[in-house]
Each structure stands twice: as C-alpha cells, then as structure tokens.
Design a protein around this motif. Structure first.
Motif, PDB file in Angstrom:
ATOM      1  N   PRO A 112       0.808  -1.230   0.000  1.00  0.00           N
ATOM      2  CA  PRO A 112       0.000   0.000   0.000  1.00  0.00           C
ATOM      3  C   PRO A 112       0.836   1.272   0.000  1.00  0.00           C
ATOM      4  O   PRO A 112       1.952   1.297   0.521  1.00  0.00           O
ATOM      5  CB  PRO A 112      -0.807  -0.123   1.297  1.00  0.00           C
ATOM      6  CG  PRO A 112       0.054  -0.947   2.194  1.00  0.00           C
ATOM      7  CD  PRO A 112       0.759  -1.924   1.299  1.00  0.00           C
ATOM      8  N   TYR A 113       0.255   2.325  -0.585  1.00  0.00           N
ATOM      9  CA  TYR A 113       0.868   3.651  -0.550  1.00  0.00           C
ATOM     10  C   TYR A 113       0.338   4.368   0.691  1.00  0.00           C
ATOM     11  O   TYR A 113      -0.697   5.018   0.657  1.00  0.00           O
ATOM     12  CB  TYR A 113       0.541   4.435  -1.823  1.00  0.00           C
ATOM     13  CG  TYR A 113       1.269   3.950  -3.049  1.00  0.00           C
ATOM     14  CD1 TYR A 113       2.467   4.543  -3.455  1.00  0.00           C
ATOM     15  CD2 TYR A 113       0.782   2.886  -3.795  1.00  0.00           C
ATOM     16  CE1 TYR A 113       3.153   4.101  -4.578  1.00  0.00           C
ATOM     17  CE2 TYR A 113       1.456   2.428  -4.927  1.00  0.00           C
ATOM     18  CZ  TYR A 113       2.638   3.037  -5.308  1.00  0.00           C
ATOM     19  OH  TYR A 113       3.313   2.580  -6.418  1.00  0.00           O
ATOM     20  N   ILE A 114       1.061   4.206   1.788  1.00  0.00           N
ATOM     21  CA  ILE A 114       0.642   4.811   3.060  1.00  0.00           C
ATOM     22  C   ILE A 114       1.886   5.265   3.809  1.00  0.00           C
ATOM     23  O   ILE A 114       2.900   4.560   3.843  1.00  0.00           O
ATOM     24  CB  ILE A 114      -0.177   3.811   3.910  1.00  0.00           C
ATOM     25  CG1 ILE A 114      -0.613   4.443   5.235  1.00  0.00           C
ATOM     26  CG2 ILE A 114       0.594   2.515   4.152  1.00  0.00           C
ATOM     27  CD1 ILE A 114      -1.616   3.601   6.000  1.00  0.00           C
ATOM     28  N   CYS A 115       1.841   6.452   4.386  1.00  0.00           N
ATOM     29  CA  CYS A 115       3.015   6.959   5.095  1.00  0.00           C
ATOM     30  C   CYS A 115       2.604   8.065   6.069  1.00  0.00           C
ATOM     31  O   CYS A 115       1.479   8.568   6.029  1.00  0.00           O
ATOM     32  CB  CYS A 115       4.054   7.489   4.114  1.00  0.00           C
ATOM     33  SG  CYS A 115       3.498   8.950   3.190  1.00  0.00           S
ATOM     34  N   ILE A 116       3.531   8.405   6.945  1.00  0.00           N
ATOM     35  CA  ILE A 116       3.365   9.551   7.836  1.00  0.00           C
ATOM     36  C   ILE A 116       4.630  10.394   7.734  1.00  0.00           C
ATOM     37  O   ILE A 116       5.621   9.977   7.132  1.00  0.00           O
ATOM     38  CB  ILE A 116       3.156   9.119   9.308  1.00  0.00           C
ATOM     39  CG1 ILE A 116       4.384   8.320   9.787  1.00  0.00           C
ATOM     40  CG2 ILE A 116       1.878   8.327   9.478  1.00  0.00           C
ATOM     41  CD1 ILE A 116       4.418   8.101  11.278  1.00  0.00           C
ATOM     42  N   ASP A 117       4.593  11.578   8.330  1.00  0.00           N
ATOM     43  CA  ASP A 117       5.774  12.437   8.383  1.00  0.00           C
ATOM     44  C   ASP A 117       6.621  11.948   9.562  1.00  0.00           C
ATOM     45  O   ASP A 117       6.331  12.260  10.722  1.00  0.00           O
ATOM     46  CB  ASP A 117       5.356  13.896   8.579  1.00  0.00           C
ATOM     47  CG  ASP A 117       6.532  14.859   8.461  1.00  0.00           C
ATOM     48  OD1 ASP A 117       7.654  14.478   8.833  1.00  0.00           O
ATOM     49  OD2 ASP A 117       6.314  15.998   8.006  1.00  0.00           O
ATOM     50  N   GLU A 118       7.656  11.172   9.267  1.00  0.00           N
ATOM     51  CA  GLU A 118       8.463  10.552  10.318  1.00  0.00           C
ATOM     52  C   GLU A 118       9.187  11.584  11.170  1.00  0.00           C
ATOM     53  O   GLU A 118       9.265  11.445  12.399  1.00  0.00           O
ATOM     54  CB  GLU A 118       9.456   9.576   9.690  1.00  0.00           C
ATOM     55  CG  GLU A 118       8.769   8.418   8.949  1.00  0.00           C
ATOM     56  CD  GLU A 118       9.738   7.528   8.216  1.00  0.00           C
ATOM     57  OE1 GLU A 118      10.935   7.913   8.125  1.00  0.00           O
ATOM     58  OE2 GLU A 118       9.328   6.453   7.741  1.00  0.00           O
ATOM     59  N   GLU A 119       9.741  12.609  10.532  1.00  0.00           N
ATOM     60  CA  GLU A 119      10.460  13.649  11.270  1.00  0.00           C
ATOM     61  C   GLU A 119       9.531  14.378  12.234  1.00  0.00           C
ATOM     62  O   GLU A 119       9.904  14.699  13.358  1.00  0.00           O
ATOM     63  CB  GLU A 119      11.100  14.649  10.300  1.00  0.00           C
ATOM     64  CG  GLU A 119      12.340  14.129   9.596  1.00  0.00           C
ATOM     65  CD  GLU A 119      13.461  13.798  10.561  1.00  0.00           C
ATOM     66  OE1 GLU A 119      13.612  14.538  11.563  1.00  0.00           O
ATOM     67  OE2 GLU A 119      14.164  12.803  10.338  1.00  0.00           O
ATOM     68  N   LEU A 120       8.307  14.633  11.779  1.00  0.00           N
ATOM     69  CA  LEU A 120       7.337  15.319  12.623  1.00  0.00           C
ATOM     70  C   LEU A 120       6.986  14.464  13.835  1.00  0.00           C
ATOM     71  O   LEU A 120       6.858  14.976  14.953  1.00  0.00           O
ATOM     72  CB  LEU A 120       6.078  15.635  11.812  1.00  0.00           C
ATOM     73  CG  LEU A 120       4.966  16.400  12.539  1.00  0.00           C
ATOM     74  CD1 LEU A 120       5.483  17.725  13.090  1.00  0.00           C
ATOM     75  CD2 LEU A 120       3.782  16.642  11.604  1.00  0.00           C
ATOM     76  N   LEU A 121       6.833  13.166  13.636  1.00  0.00           N
ATOM     77  CA  LEU A 121       6.541  12.258  14.751  1.00  0.00           C
ATOM     78  C   LEU A 121       7.666  12.285  15.777  1.00  0.00           C
ATOM     79  O   LEU A 121       7.409  12.399  16.988  1.00  0.00           O
ATOM     80  CB  LEU A 121       6.350  10.836  14.228  1.00  0.00           C
ATOM     81  CG  LEU A 121       6.209   9.738  15.303  1.00  0.00           C
ATOM     82  CD1 LEU A 121       4.973   9.981  16.164  1.00  0.00           C
ATOM     83  CD2 LEU A 121       6.151   8.360  14.667  1.00  0.00           C
ATOM     84  N   ILE A 122       8.897  12.204  15.312  1.00  0.00           N
ATOM     85  CA  ILE A 122      10.049  12.204  16.225  1.00  0.00           C
ATOM     86  C   ILE A 122      10.129  13.525  16.988  1.00  0.00           C
ATOM     87  O   ILE A 122      10.379  13.551  18.203  1.00  0.00           O
ATOM     88  CB  ILE A 122      11.348  11.949  15.442  1.00  0.00           C
ATOM     89  CG1 ILE A 122      11.333  10.520  14.878  1.00  0.00           C
ATOM     90  CG2 ILE A 122      12.570  12.149  16.337  1.00  0.00           C
ATOM     91  CD1 ILE A 122      12.433  10.243  13.887  1.00  0.00           C
ATOM     92  N   GLN A 123       9.887  14.635  16.307  1.00  0.00           N
ATOM     93  CA  GLN A 123       9.907  15.948  16.957  1.00  0.00           C
ATOM     94  C   GLN A 123       8.839  16.035  18.048  1.00  0.00           C
ATOM     95  O   GLN A 123       9.088  16.575  19.138  1.00  0.00           O
ATOM     96  CB  GLN A 123       9.694  17.056  15.924  1.00  0.00           C
ATOM     97  CG  GLN A 123      10.870  17.260  14.986  1.00  0.00           C
ATOM     98  CD  GLN A 123      10.566  18.252  13.875  1.00  0.00           C
ATOM     99  OE1 GLN A 123       9.550  18.959  13.918  1.00  0.00           O
ATOM    100  NE2 GLN A 123      11.429  18.314  12.873  1.00  0.00           N
ATOM    101  N   LYS A 124       7.636  15.521  17.742  1.00  0.00           N
ATOM    102  CA  LYS A 124       6.545  15.571  18.721  1.00  0.00           C
ATOM    103  C   LYS A 124       6.897  14.738  19.957  1.00  0.00           C
ATOM    104  O   LYS A 124       6.629  15.157  21.091  1.00  0.00           O
ATOM    105  CB  LYS A 124       5.245  15.049  18.096  1.00  0.00           C
ATOM    106  CG  LYS A 124       4.630  15.975  17.077  1.00  0.00           C
ATOM    107  CD  LYS A 124       3.348  15.413  16.495  1.00  0.00           C
ATOM    108  CE  LYS A 124       2.216  15.460  17.492  1.00  0.00           C
ATOM    109  NZ  LYS A 124       1.802  16.846  17.806  1.00  0.00           N
TER     110      LYS A 124
END
Length: 219
Positions: A112-124
């Motif tokens: 599947p074409y599915i993703c999140i903003d990994e950098e944003l997650l780590i920052q949060k």
C-alpha cells in the motif's frame, strides 16, 4: 460423444464465469484477504478499514509515559487509487473461459501507498518528553577575555530505526498496536578536552599578523 464434451464444457463455463473481474486468489491488502472480491467490494472493505484505523490514535510508550498521537497530526497519507491499481483481476480469454488456473499461481500481497511524516513524529515525541539534543563543545570569542572553551552537553535521543519499523508494521496492517520507544543518552562528538588541546594553536593563528604589500604600500 460430441454432445457430452459440449455438456462438460458448459458445466465448466458457469462456475468459471463467477470469477470474472474478481481479485486473484491470494490477493492481500492491509492484512485482509481480498480473493475473489470485485472492485466495488474491495473499495468498500478497504475504505471501512481505513476509516476505523484513522479514528484510533497511535499509542506510544516512552520514558514511562503513554502518549496518544492522532495520525492526522503526523500527516498520515493514504493513496487509495495508487494502492488499488496494483490489484490484478481474473479476466475471460477470447474463448470465453476464465483463465482461473493460470491466475491461481499469480497471487500477491499488495504494497500500500501509506506513510506519515516521520520527522514530525520524532519531533513531537521529543517535545513531549522534554528531550534536549546533544550539543558539541565549542569555542567562544570574547573581545575582552579572549578565547574560551564551552563544554558540550549530552542529549536524550530516540532509537528511531526501531520506532519507525514498528510504525511501518502498524501502517501496513492498519493496526493500532502500542509501540514502546527506546531512548539513550548520546554524548557529544566534540568534547571540551579536544578543543582545549587546540586552543593555543588557534589563539596563535588568530594573533598572527600578516604584512601585505600592494603598489609599494604596506597594510
């Protein structure tokens, strides 16, 4: 004899026809078996799964805290069109018989074409636990006191490879399993003693005077 062959062929055509335009056997997406489902059924099944998945925040356990991160806050993106376009369907050949037997061996899992903003997650996560980034030692220049070495500081870091691997597994299965995040203390790459050993040489280079001669004038 010919009548018998026609009769047997007719018996084969009827059951084969029900597989027309259905997903090949073994077709799997987000952990769901979509074998012999038509496009409309697949769209409905997957849409419902995604809708339920988005409702549940991702629970992350870090530094003794249980954090719930809404997926929309980390820019969850799912491309239904690109994902569903990978599904292969059973079709009839020119003779009018379903090519089911050939398709039986062509089963596949859909990526599947599915993703999140990994950098944003780590920052949060870092913000939530008050993690400070590592700071290397450096040299400060004071007009009156001269050069001085400022000690570096260790920082609290997240083991991102494991975190992102666990997040990826949840995304691929549309699951909301809690994820435990590991942290570690990272020491500065440049330490005060490293710079102190070079301080005299740096001071000497800064205080060296150079004479420039340009058109018989000295500077």
């Amino acid at each position: 004899m010919i009548t018998g062959i026609v009769f047997v062929t007719a018996l084969l055509v009827v059951p084969m026809a029900i597989f027309q335009n259905t997903a090949k056997p073994g077709t799997e997406l987000f952990g769901v078996d979509l074998s012999y489902k038509n496009a409309e059924e697949i769209n409905e099944i997957i849409s419902q799964r995604i809708e339920e998945f988005i409702k549940n925040p991702q629970e992350i356990i870090v530094e003794g805290r249980r954090l719930k991160i809404p997926l929309k806050e980390v820019n969850l993106e799912i491309s239904m069109s690109e994902t569903l376009s990978q599904i292969e369907y059973i079709t009839l050949n020119k003779a009018g018989l379903a090519d089911v037997f050939g398709n039986l061996n062509a089963s596949k899992k859909i990526n599947p074409y599915i993703c999140i903003d990994e950098e944003l997650l780590i920052q949060k996560l870092k913000k939530e636990i008050g993690a400070e980034s590592v700071q290397n030692a450096n040299i400060e220049i004071d007009p009156h006191a001269g050069l001085s070495v400022v000690e570096g500081k260790s920082g609290l870091e997240i083991k991102t490879p494991k975190l992102l691997s666990d997040v990826h597994k949840n995304l691929l299965g549309l699951k909301s399993q809690p994820i435990t995040v590991e942290t570690f203390i990272k020491e500065p790459d440049v330490k005060a003693e490293d710079l102190s050993a070079q301080l005299k040489d740096i001071e000497k280079k800064l205080t060296d005077t150079k004479t420039l001669i340009f058109e018989d004038e000295e500077f």
